[in-house]
Design a protein around this motif. Structure first.
Motif, mmCIF file in Angstrom:
data_model
loop_
_atom_site.group_PDB
_atom_site.id
_atom_site.type_symbol
_atom_site.label_atom_id
_atom_site.label_comp_id
_atom_site.label_asym_id
_atom_site.label_seq_id
_atom_site.Cartn_x
_atom_site.Cartn_y
_atom_site.Cartn_z
ATOM 1 N N PHE A 1 0.818 -1.212 0.000
ATOM 2 C CA PHE A 1 0.000 0.000 0.000
ATOM 3 C C PHE A 1 0.861 1.277 0.000
ATOM 4 O O PHE A 1 0.454 2.311 0.521
ATOM 5 C CB PHE A 1 -0.966 0.025 1.201
ATOM 6 N N ARG A 2 2.037 1.197 -0.583
ATOM 7 C CA ARG A 2 2.937 2.354 -0.667
ATOM 8 C C ARG A 2 3.191 2.646 -2.145
ATOM 9 O O ARG A 2 4.256 2.373 -2.686
ATOM 10 C CB ARG A 2 4.224 2.080 0.104
ATOM 11 N N ALA A 3 2.179 3.216 -2.787
ATOM 12 C CA ALA A 3 2.208 3.408 -4.237
ATOM 13 C C ALA A 3 3.267 4.410 -4.668
ATOM 14 O O ALA A 3 3.941 4.223 -5.692
ATOM 15 C CB ALA A 3 0.835 3.843 -4.730
ATOM 16 N N VAL A 4 3.411 5.496 -3.910
ATOM 17 C CA VAL A 4 4.326 6.557 -4.335
ATOM 18 C C VAL A 4 5.757 6.041 -4.424
ATOM 19 O O VAL A 4 6.438 6.206 -5.447
ATOM 20 C CB VAL A 4 4.246 7.753 -3.368
ATOM 21 N N GLU A 5 6.229 5.397 -3.350
ATOM 22 C CA GLU A 5 7.609 4.920 -3.358
ATOM 23 C C GLU A 5 7.844 3.877 -4.451
ATOM 24 O O GLU A 5 8.867 3.893 -5.138
ATOM 25 C CB GLU A 5 7.972 4.331 -1.991
ATOM 26 N N VAL A 6 6.892 2.970 -4.608
ATOM 27 C CA VAL A 6 7.061 1.911 -5.611
ATOM 28 C C VAL A 6 7.115 2.498 -7.014
ATOM 29 O O VAL A 6 7.990 2.139 -7.820
ATOM 30 C CB VAL A 6 5.922 0.879 -5.497
ATOM 31 N N PHE A 7 6.208 3.416 -7.324
ATOM 32 C CA PHE A 7 6.194 3.978 -8.669
ATOM 33 C C PHE A 7 7.365 4.927 -8.906
ATOM 34 O O PHE A 7 7.802 5.105 -10.048
ATOM 35 C CB PHE A 7 4.871 4.691 -8.935
ATOM 36 N N VAL A 8 7.882 5.557 -7.863
ATOM 37 C CA VAL A 8 9.089 6.371 -8.018
ATOM 38 C C VAL A 8 10.263 5.504 -8.450
ATOM 39 O O VAL A 8 11.020 5.852 -9.373
ATOM 40 C CB VAL A 8 9.413 7.120 -6.704
ATOM 41 N N VAL A 9 10.417 4.354 -7.813
ATOM 42 C CA VAL A 9 11.504 3.441 -8.178
ATOM 43 C C VAL A 9 11.282 2.882 -9.587
ATOM 44 O O VAL A 9 12.219 2.790 -10.392
ATOM 45 C CB VAL A 9 11.628 2.301 -7.153
ATOM 46 N N ALA A 10 10.027 2.500 -9.888
ATOM 47 C CA ALA A 10 9.733 1.985 -11.232
ATOM 48 C C ALA A 10 10.023 3.044 -12.294
ATOM 49 O O ALA A 10 10.620 2.742 -13.335
ATOM 50 C CB ALA A 10 8.271 1.539 -11.308
ATOM 51 N N GLY A 11 9.617 4.282 -12.024
ATOM 52 C CA GLY A 11 9.900 5.355 -12.969
ATOM 53 C C GLY A 11 11.388 5.587 -13.144
ATOM 54 O O GLY A 11 11.857 5.865 -14.254
ATOM 55 N N ALA A 12 12.149 5.462 -12.056
ATOM 56 C CA ALA A 12 13.600 5.630 -12.145
ATOM 57 C C ALA A 12 14.231 4.545 -13.004
ATOM 58 O O ALA A 12 15.190 4.799 -13.746
ATOM 59 C CB ALA A 12 14.206 5.619 -10.746
ATOM 60 N N ILE A 13 13.677 3.332 -12.926
ATOM 61 C CA ILE A 13 14.209 2.241 -13.754
ATOM 62 C C ILE A 13 13.960 2.517 -15.227
ATOM 63 O O ILE A 13 14.866 2.378 -16.071
ATOM 64 C CB ILE A 13 13.568 0.907 -13.323
ATOM 65 N N TYR A 14 12.731 2.928 -15.568
ATOM 66 C CA TYR A 14 12.448 3.267 -16.968
ATOM 67 C C TYR A 14 13.318 4.429 -17.425
ATOM 68 O O TYR A 14 13.800 4.453 -18.568
ATOM 69 C CB TYR A 14 10.967 3.617 -17.134
ATOM 70 N N LEU A 15 13.516 5.407 -16.553
ATOM 71 C CA LEU A 15 14.342 6.558 -16.907
ATOM 72 C C LEU A 15 15.779 6.135 -17.186
ATOM 73 O O LEU A 15 16.392 6.592 -18.156
ATOM 74 C CB LEU A 15 14.300 7.588 -15.773
ATOM 75 N N ALA A 16 16.321 5.252 -16.349
ATOM 76 C CA ALA A 16 17.684 4.791 -16.543
ATOM 77 C C ALA A 16 17.824 4.030 -17.869
ATOM 78 O O ALA A 16 18.813 4.216 -18.608
ATOM 79 C CB ALA A 16 18.107 3.901 -15.373
ATOM 80 N N ILE A 17 16.846 3.183 -18.168
ATOM 81 C CA ILE A 17 16.889 2.435 -19.433
ATOM 82 C C ILE A 17 16.880 3.391 -20.614
ATOM 83 O O ILE A 17 17.662 3.251 -21.564
ATOM 84 C CB ILE A 17 15.705 1.455 -19.517
ATOM 85 N N ASN A 18 16.018 4.387 -20.565
ATOM 86 C CA ASN A 18 15.894 5.312 -21.691
ATOM 87 C C ASN A 18 17.082 6.254 -21.802
ATOM 88 O O ASN A 18 17.418 6.702 -22.907
ATOM 89 C CB ASN A 18 14.595 6.100 -21.569
ATOM 90 N N VAL A 19 17.730 6.561 -20.683
ATOM 91 C CA VAL A 19 18.953 7.367 -20.759
ATOM 92 C C VAL A 19 20.030 6.608 -21.527
ATOM 93 O O VAL A 19 20.707 7.166 -22.402
ATOM 94 C CB VAL A 19 19.446 7.738 -19.343
ATOM 95 N N VAL A 20 20.182 5.330 -21.205
ATOM 96 C CA VAL A 20 21.162 4.507 -21.922
ATOM 97 C C VAL A 20 20.808 4.424 -23.405
ATOM 98 O O VAL A 20 21.678 4.542 -24.282
ATOM 99 C CB VAL A 20 21.245 3.103 -21.292
ATOM 100 N N LEU A 21 19.524 4.232 -23.706
ATOM 101 C CA LEU A 21 19.091 4.128 -25.095
ATOM 102 C C LEU A 21 19.345 5.415 -25.863
ATOM 103 O O LEU A 21 19.858 5.393 -26.987
ATOM 104 C CB LEU A 21 17.605 3.779 -25.158
ATOM 105 N N THR A 22 18.979 6.549 -25.280
ATOM 106 C CA THR A 22 19.166 7.822 -25.981
ATOM 107 C C THR A 22 20.640 8.112 -26.215
ATOM 108 O O THR A 22 21.015 8.653 -27.261
ATOM 109 C CB THR A 22 18.517 8.966 -25.198
ATOM 110 N N ARG A 23 21.485 7.761 -25.240
ATOM 111 C CA ARG A 23 22.935 7.950 -25.437
ATOM 112 C C ARG A 23 23.443 7.068 -26.571
ATOM 113 O O ARG A 23 24.266 7.506 -27.395
ATOM 114 C CB ARG A 23 23.670 7.629 -24.142
ATOM 115 N N ALA A 24 22.978 5.814 -26.608
ATOM 116 C CA ALA A 24 23.422 4.907 -27.666
ATOM 117 C C ALA A 24 22.954 5.387 -29.040
ATOM 118 O O ALA A 24 23.700 5.341 -30.020
ATOM 119 C CB ALA A 24 22.914 3.496 -27.387
#
Length: 242
Positions: free
Chosen positions: A192-215
């Motif tokens: 029942f801690r949606a904010v923290e979970v989605f913050v981490v999930a969003g950070a994971i997607y952000l990290a993946i896309n940072v690597v992709l955009t750099r490549a």
């Protein structure tokens, strides 16, 4: 206060979903490109019939939400079980993984075909005429002149589509696939801690896309290195001889 211990636990719990996220995105992008290329060619060189087919396809899959397409393929096509059993594809159509791949592929192909169509139209007509004057046949002209120029022109736009497709894989969670967002939903139901979970999930997607955009940016620079303006080296300082 930020509960760093909980955030670390969430990151550890979400990590097993990253391979599935990358797998869905990679397969959809590659298969979508293989479908987008002939659609784009038909839209440019396919005559009235080819243009009509390509336009209708783009209109349907670009004009409707990806979530609706996933639902229609997974729940809608699954209702025709006797037909799929007759053609031997029921083992595919009943699996959420295959339905997600199909929906993501069809969706990205619509957007990708428009990117490639614009790239094909950007090829200078003078270069095509010059190649024909040199005796190049159709396949050789496509391989040596049209394809290299069009792919360089399409790379920035197609790079954006790759990033969007990575984010689009989050919708696969609605048909029970446990990628990053699917696992996040399960964790929220447990903690029942949606904010923290989605913050981490969003950070994971952000990290993946940072690597992709750099490549993608590195690939774009490499492909365009011959088209950058030449800058002569600065003259060396005066050298005095004793």
């Amino acid at each position: 206060m930020i509960d760093w211990t909980f955030l670390a636990e969430v990151a550890t719990a979400l990590a097993p979903g990253i391979p599935l996220t990358l797998e869905l995105a990679a397969i959809a992008v590659v298969s979508g490109f293989l479908l987008a290329a002939p659609l784009a060619f038909a839209a440019v060189h396919g005559g009235s019939v080819g243009r009509g087919i390509a336009a209708a396809y783009v209109f349907v899959f670009r004009g409707s939400p990806l979530l609706v397409q996933i639902f229609l393929i997974y729940y809608g096509l699954g209702q025709f079980r006797p037909f799929w059993q007759q053609v031997g594809l029921w083992g595919v159509m009943r699996e959420p993984w295959w339905c997600a791949i199909l929906a993501l592929t069809l969706n990205t192909a619509a957007y990708g075909s428009e990117v490639l169509r614009g790239a094909l139209l950007s090829v200078p007509h003078g270069q095509i005429e010059a190649a024909r004057a040199c005796g190049m046949s159709g396949p050789l002209l496509l391989r040596r002149i049209v394809a290299p120029i069009a792919l360089r022109a399409a790379l920035p736009g197609y790079g954006n589509e790759i990033v969007l497709m990575v984010k689009g894989t989050a919708l696969a969670s609605v048909i029970t696939l446990m990628e990053v967002t699917g696992i996040a939903g399960k964790l929220i139901a447990e903690t029942f801690r949606a904010v923290e979970v989605f913050v981490v999930a969003g950070a994971i997607y952000l990290a993946i896309n940072v690597v992709l955009t750099r490549a993608i940016a590195a690939l774009e620079t490499r492909l365009m290195r011959h088209h950058l303006p030449f800058e002569p080296p600065e003259p060396a300082g005066d050298i005095t001889h004793g």
